[in-house]
Design a protein around this motif. Structure first.
Motif, PDB file in Angstrom:
ATOM      1  N   LEU A  73     -15.816 -21.209  44.724  1.00  0.00           N
ATOM      2  CA  LEU A  73     -17.089 -21.022  44.015  1.00  0.00           C
ATOM      3  C   LEU A  73     -16.863 -20.886  42.510  1.00  0.00           C
ATOM      4  O   LEU A  73     -17.656 -21.423  41.715  1.00  0.00           O
ATOM      5  CB  LEU A  73     -17.807 -19.791  44.562  1.00  0.00           C
ATOM      6  CG  LEU A  73     -18.228 -19.862  46.042  1.00  0.00           C
ATOM      7  CD1 LEU A  73     -18.852 -18.539  46.483  1.00  0.00           C
ATOM      8  CD2 LEU A  73     -19.196 -21.004  46.272  1.00  0.00           C
ATOM      9  N   LEU A  74     -15.798 -20.187  42.120  1.00  0.00           N
ATOM     10  CA  LEU A  74     -15.486 -20.055  40.691  1.00  0.00           C
ATOM     11  C   LEU A  74     -15.153 -21.410  40.081  1.00  0.00           C
ATOM     12  O   LEU A  74     -15.642 -21.746  38.982  1.00  0.00           O
ATOM     13  CB  LEU A  74     -14.321 -19.085  40.513  1.00  0.00           C
ATOM     14  CG  LEU A  74     -13.826 -18.879  39.071  1.00  0.00           C
ATOM     15  CD1 LEU A  74     -14.909 -18.231  38.221  1.00  0.00           C
ATOM     16  CD2 LEU A  74     -12.558 -18.034  39.052  1.00  0.00           C
ATOM     17  N   LEU A  75     -14.340 -22.192  40.767  1.00  0.00           N
ATOM     18  CA  LEU A  75     -14.003 -23.532  40.277  1.00  0.00           C
ATOM     19  C   LEU A  75     -15.251 -24.394  40.144  1.00  0.00           C
ATOM     20  O   LEU A  75     -15.412 -25.124  39.157  1.00  0.00           O
ATOM     21  CB  LEU A  75     -13.011 -24.206  41.237  1.00  0.00           C
ATOM     22  CG  LEU A  75     -11.534 -23.844  41.105  1.00  0.00           C
ATOM     23  CD1 LEU A  75     -10.742 -24.485  42.229  1.00  0.00           C
ATOM     24  CD2 LEU A  75     -10.999 -24.285  39.753  1.00  0.00           C
ATOM     25  N   THR A  76     -16.132 -24.321  41.127  1.00  0.00           N
ATOM     26  CA  THR A  76     -17.365 -25.116  41.085  1.00  0.00           C
ATOM     27  C   THR A  76     -18.214 -24.733  39.889  1.00  0.00           C
ATOM     28  O   THR A  76     -18.717 -25.602  39.156  1.00  0.00           O
ATOM     29  CB  THR A  76     -18.166 -24.922  42.383  1.00  0.00           C
ATOM     30  OG1 THR A  76     -17.351 -25.265  43.508  1.00  0.00           O
ATOM     31  CG2 THR A  76     -19.412 -25.783  42.389  1.00  0.00           C
ATOM     32  N   LEU A  82     -18.678 -26.891  32.436  1.00  0.00           N
ATOM     33  CA  LEU A  82     -17.973 -27.772  31.497  1.00  0.00           C
ATOM     34  C   LEU A  82     -18.505 -29.196  31.591  1.00  0.00           C
ATOM     35  O   LEU A  82     -18.696 -29.870  30.564  1.00  0.00           O
ATOM     36  CB  LEU A  82     -16.473 -27.736  31.793  1.00  0.00           C
ATOM     37  CG  LEU A  82     -15.577 -28.618  30.920  1.00  0.00           C
ATOM     38  CD1 LEU A  82     -15.690 -28.237  29.460  1.00  0.00           C
ATOM     39  CD2 LEU A  82     -14.120 -28.506  31.375  1.00  0.00           C
ATOM     40  N   GLY A  83     -18.772 -29.660  32.824  1.00  0.00           N
ATOM     41  CA  GLY A  83     -19.260 -31.020  33.001  1.00  0.00           C
ATOM     42  C   GLY A  83     -20.647 -31.224  32.421  1.00  0.00           C
ATOM     43  O   GLY A  83     -20.918 -32.250  31.784  1.00  0.00           O
ATOM     44  N   ILE A  84     -21.540 -30.261  32.618  1.00  0.00           N
ATOM     45  CA  ILE A  84     -22.906 -30.400  32.099  1.00  0.00           C
ATOM     46  C   ILE A  84     -22.906 -30.353  30.576  1.00  0.00           C
ATOM     47  O   ILE A  84     -23.551 -31.171  29.907  1.00  0.00           O
ATOM     48  CB  ILE A  84     -23.810 -29.305  32.692  1.00  0.00           C
ATOM     49  CG1 ILE A  84     -24.019 -29.552  34.191  1.00  0.00           C
ATOM     50  CG2 ILE A  84     -25.156 -29.266  31.975  1.00  0.00           C
ATOM     51  CD1 ILE A  84     -24.717 -28.416  34.905  1.00  0.00           C
ATOM     52  N   ALA A  85     -22.174 -29.367  30.001  1.00  0.00           N
ATOM     53  CA  ALA A  85     -22.116 -29.272  28.537  1.00  0.00           C
ATOM     54  C   ALA A  85     -21.503 -30.540  27.930  1.00  0.00           C
ATOM     55  O   ALA A  85     -22.032 -31.107  26.965  1.00  0.00           O
ATOM     56  CB  ALA A  85     -21.304 -28.043  28.134  1.00  0.00           C
ATOM     57  N   GLY A  86     -20.393 -30.999  28.517  1.00  0.00           N
ATOM     58  CA  GLY A  86     -19.775 -32.215  28.019  1.00  0.00           C
ATOM     59  C   GLY A  86     -20.640 -33.439  28.229  1.00  0.00           C
ATOM     60  O   GLY A  86     -20.684 -34.336  27.381  1.00  0.00           O
ATOM     61  N   GLY A  87     -21.355 -33.479  29.357  1.00  0.00           N
ATOM     62  CA  GLY A  87     -22.221 -34.618  29.628  1.00  0.00           C
ATOM     63  C   GLY A  87     -23.362 -34.735  28.641  1.00  0.00           C
ATOM     64  O   GLY A  87     -23.724 -35.843  28.217  1.00  0.00           O
ATOM     65  N   VAL A  88     -23.951 -33.600  28.254  1.00  0.00           N
ATOM     66  CA  VAL A  88     -25.036 -33.614  27.263  1.00  0.00           C
ATOM     67  C   VAL A  88     -24.526 -34.144  25.928  1.00  0.00           C
ATOM     68  O   VAL A  88     -25.150 -35.001  25.292  1.00  0.00           O
ATOM     69  CB  VAL A  88     -25.648 -32.209  27.106  1.00  0.00           C
ATOM     70  CG1 VAL A  88     -26.632 -32.179  25.943  1.00  0.00           C
ATOM     71  CG2 VAL A  88     -26.345 -31.785  28.386  1.00  0.00           C
ATOM     72  N   THR A 157      -6.529 -23.281  35.194  1.00  0.00           N
ATOM     73  CA  THR A 157      -7.014 -23.983  33.998  1.00  0.00           C
ATOM     74  C   THR A 157      -6.895 -25.488  34.164  1.00  0.00           C
ATOM     75  O   THR A 157      -7.808 -26.238  33.787  1.00  0.00           O
ATOM     76  CB  THR A 157      -6.219 -23.527  32.765  1.00  0.00           C
ATOM     77  OG1 THR A 157      -6.283 -22.104  32.664  1.00  0.00           O
ATOM     78  CG2 THR A 157      -6.781 -24.145  31.501  1.00  0.00           C
ATOM     79  N   ALA A 158      -5.789 -25.938  34.724  1.00  0.00           N
ATOM     80  CA  ALA A 158      -5.612 -27.375  34.962  1.00  0.00           C
ATOM     81  C   ALA A 158      -6.670 -27.900  35.923  1.00  0.00           C
ATOM     82  O   ALA A 158      -7.207 -29.005  35.738  1.00  0.00           O
ATOM     83  CB  ALA A 158      -4.211 -27.647  35.515  1.00  0.00           C
ATOM     84  N   ALA A 159      -7.002 -27.108  36.951  1.00  0.00           N
ATOM     85  CA  ALA A 159      -8.031 -27.521  37.906  1.00  0.00           C
ATOM     86  C   ALA A 159      -9.397 -27.613  37.236  1.00  0.00           C
ATOM     87  O   ALA A 159     -10.148 -28.577  37.441  1.00  0.00           O
ATOM     88  CB  ALA A 159      -8.074 -26.541  39.074  1.00  0.00           C
ATOM     89  N   VAL A 160      -9.738 -26.614  36.408  1.00  0.00           N
ATOM     90  CA  VAL A 160     -11.038 -26.619  35.724  1.00  0.00           C
ATOM     91  C   VAL A 160     -11.123 -27.790  34.749  1.00  0.00           C
ATOM     92  O   VAL A 160     -12.148 -28.480  34.672  1.00  0.00           O
ATOM     93  CB  VAL A 160     -11.271 -25.280  34.999  1.00  0.00           C
ATOM     94  CG1 VAL A 160     -12.511 -25.349  34.120  1.00  0.00           C
ATOM     95  CG2 VAL A 160     -11.414 -24.147  36.002  1.00  0.00           C
ATOM     96  N   HIS A 166     -13.710 -34.684  34.218  1.00  0.00           N
ATOM     97  CA  HIS A 166     -14.086 -35.820  35.067  1.00  0.00           C
ATOM     98  C   HIS A 166     -15.590 -35.808  35.326  1.00  0.00           C
ATOM     99  O   HIS A 166     -16.251 -36.849  35.258  1.00  0.00           O
ATOM    100  CB  HIS A 166     -13.310 -35.742  36.386  1.00  0.00           C
ATOM    101  CG  HIS A 166     -13.601 -36.864  37.320  1.00  0.00           C
ATOM    102  ND1 HIS A 166     -13.012 -38.104  37.219  1.00  0.00           N
ATOM    103  CD2 HIS A 166     -14.429 -36.931  38.401  1.00  0.00           C
ATOM    104  CE1 HIS A 166     -13.451 -38.891  38.184  1.00  0.00           C
ATOM    105  NE2 HIS A 166     -14.307 -38.202  38.909  1.00  0.00           N
ATOM    106  N   GLU A 167     -16.139 -34.626  35.596  1.00  0.00           N
ATOM    107  CA  GLU A 167     -17.572 -34.510  35.874  1.00  0.00           C
ATOM    108  C   GLU A 167     -18.405 -34.841  34.643  1.00  0.00           C
ATOM    109  O   GLU A 167     -19.510 -35.385  34.767  1.00  0.00           O
ATOM    110  CB  GLU A 167     -17.884 -33.084  36.354  1.00  0.00           C
ATOM    111  CG  GLU A 167     -19.322 -32.830  36.726  1.00  0.00           C
ATOM    112  CD  GLU A 167     -19.783 -33.673  37.901  1.00  0.00           C
ATOM    113  OE1 GLU A 167     -20.994 -33.984  37.966  1.00  0.00           O
ATOM    114  OE2 GLU A 167     -18.951 -34.027  38.751  1.00  0.00           O
ATOM    115  N   ALA A 168     -17.905 -34.517  33.452  1.00  0.00           N
ATOM    116  CA  ALA A 168     -18.653 -34.789  32.224  1.00  0.00           C
ATOM    117  C   ALA A 168     -18.966 -36.275  32.068  1.00  0.00           C
ATOM    118  O   ALA A 168     -20.040 -36.639  31.560  1.00  0.00           O
ATOM    119  CB  ALA A 168     -17.857 -34.291  31.019  1.00  0.00           C
TER     120      ALA A 168
END
Length: 311
Positions: A73-76, A82-88, A157-160, A166-168
Motif C-alpha cells: 500500500l505504501l509503494l502504491t 509521483l506518477g500523477i505529479a510527474g504526469g501533470v 527508493t529504487a522501487a518508488v 514509469h507511471e508518470a
C-alpha cells in the motif's frame, strides 16, 4: 368530429395493448448451464483437501503478511503520487508552444513507455554500479554535497522511482487527453477576462478536465497496486515477496497464493469504492440526476420495508 373520434378510438386501443417481452429461451438455458458449471467448479475447489484451508487461515493475518501488505500500500501511494505529479508536469510541457520543452516531454514518454517496467526497476536498483556517488554542485566544477548512491537509493527508493517514473509517462497522456477535452472557448473566455495561462489552467481547465482524468487514473491506481508485485525482483518485502518467502520454507504454494489473492482483492475493492465516489463527486456538474449510491439504495430499501410493515 369523426377524425377526433377516430383518434380517440386509436388512443384507447393503444392503451389497451399489453407489451409482452420477447422470449429468449436460449439465453435462459445458457445462464442455467453456466451457473451450474461455476457452482460445480467452486464446490470442487472448496472441498479439495489439497487446498489446505487450515494453512490459509493460519497465514491470513500473519504479521509477516500484514507487513508485506502495508509495504504494498505504501509503494502504491508513493508511486501514484509521483506518477500523477510527474504526469501533470509532462502533459503541460508536452502541450507547450516551446518546441524544446515539448520534445523533451515526448522523449521522456517515449523512453519510459517503450521499455519494460522490470528493466527500469533493475536499472534503478543497480544504478550504483555506474554512478557510485551522487553530488550536488556546479557542472564541471566543485561539488558541495555528495552521498553514496547505495545509501541514497535503497531498495524501497529504487522501487518508488521505478514505479513512479514509469507511471508518470502514462499519466501524462491521460492528463493531456483530459486537458484537450475542454473546449477552447473556455481558454478564450478566461483570456478575455485577463487571466494568465497558469490561472486559466489551474482555475478553469483542470477542474473540468478532472471528469475525464479521474476514471482512467483510478484504473491506473488499481493496476499499480498489482504491479507492485514486480518489485520482488529487487527483494522489496511487499505482499508477494513475503508470500514467496513463506512458501519457500513450507512448500504450501497454492494456499499462500490464495492468501495473496485475498488481500489483493480486498485492497482493489477499497480502491474501486474510492474511485466510484470520486467520479460521483466530480460528475455533479455534468449530470443533475446522479444515480443513488449503494448506501442510499440500502437506506431506501430499509425505509420502504418499514413503511410496508407499518401498513
Amino acid at each position: 368530429m369523426s377524425q377526433t373520434l377516430a383518434r380517440a378510438d386509436r388512443g384507447s386501443a393503444a392503451e389497451s395493448l399489453t407489451a409482452v417481452p420477447l422470449r429468449r429461451p436460449g439465453l435462459r438455458v445458457a445462464a442455467v448451464v453456466i451457473t451450474f458449471f461455476l457452482i460445480f467448479l467452486l464446490e470442487g475447489w472448496i472441498t479439495n483437501p489439497r487446498m489446505q484451508w487450515g494453512t490459509v487461515g493460519e497465514f491470513l493475518f500473519s504479521p509477516v503478511i500484514m507487513e508485506g501488505l502495508r509495504t504494498t500500500l505504501l509503494l502504491t501511494a508513493l508511486a501514484m503520487a509521483l506518477g500523477i505529479a510527474g504526469g501533470v508536469v509532462l502533459a503541460i510541457l508536452r502541450m507547450s508552444k516551446n518546441p524544446i520543452l515539448s520534445r523533451l516531454s515526448w522523449g521522456y514518454i517515449w523512453i519510459f513507455r517503450g521499455t519494460p517496467l522490470l528493466v527500469q526497476l533493475l536499472f534503478w536498483y543497480f544504478l550504483s554500479a555506474v554512478v557510485p556517488t551522487v553530488g550536488l554542485g556546479i557542472p564541471w566544477g566543485p561539488t558541495f554535497v555528495q552521498a553514496d548512491t547505495n545509501t541514497l537509493i535503497t531498495q524501497l527508493t529504487a522501487a518508488v522511482l521505478g514505479l513512479g517514473l514509469h507511471e508518470a509517462a502514462y499519466m501524462a497522456e491521460i492528463v493531456r487527453a483530459g486537458i484537450t477535452s475542454v473546449d477552447d472557448g473556455q481558454n478564450e473566455a478566461a483570456q478575455a477576462l485577463g487571466m494568465s495561462r497558469g490561472q486559466t489552467l489551474r482555475r478553469i481547465v483542470l477542474p473540468q478536465a478532472l471528469r475525464i482524468i479521474i476514471p482512467p487514473t483510478g484504473n491506473q491506481a488499481i493496476s499499480m497496486l498489482k504491479t507492485t508485485s514486480l518489485v520482488f525482483a529487487i527483494a522489496v518485502p511487499e505482499l508477494l515477496t513475503s508470500i514467496q518467502g513463506i512458501y519457500s520454507r513450507n512448500f504450501q504454494q497454492v494456499p499462500l497464493l490464495v492468501v495473496a489473492c485475498f488481500w489483493y482483492l480486498v485492497a482493489t475493492s477499497v480502491l474501486n469504492i474510492g474511485q466510484y465516489y470520486l467520479e460521483r463527486r466530480f460528475g455533479r456538474g455534468a449530470s443533475r440526476d446522479l444515480p443513488p449510491t449503494p448506501l442510499q439504495r440500502l437506506r431506501a430499501a430499509a425505509r420502504n420495508h418499514r413503511e410496508e410493515k407499518a401498513l
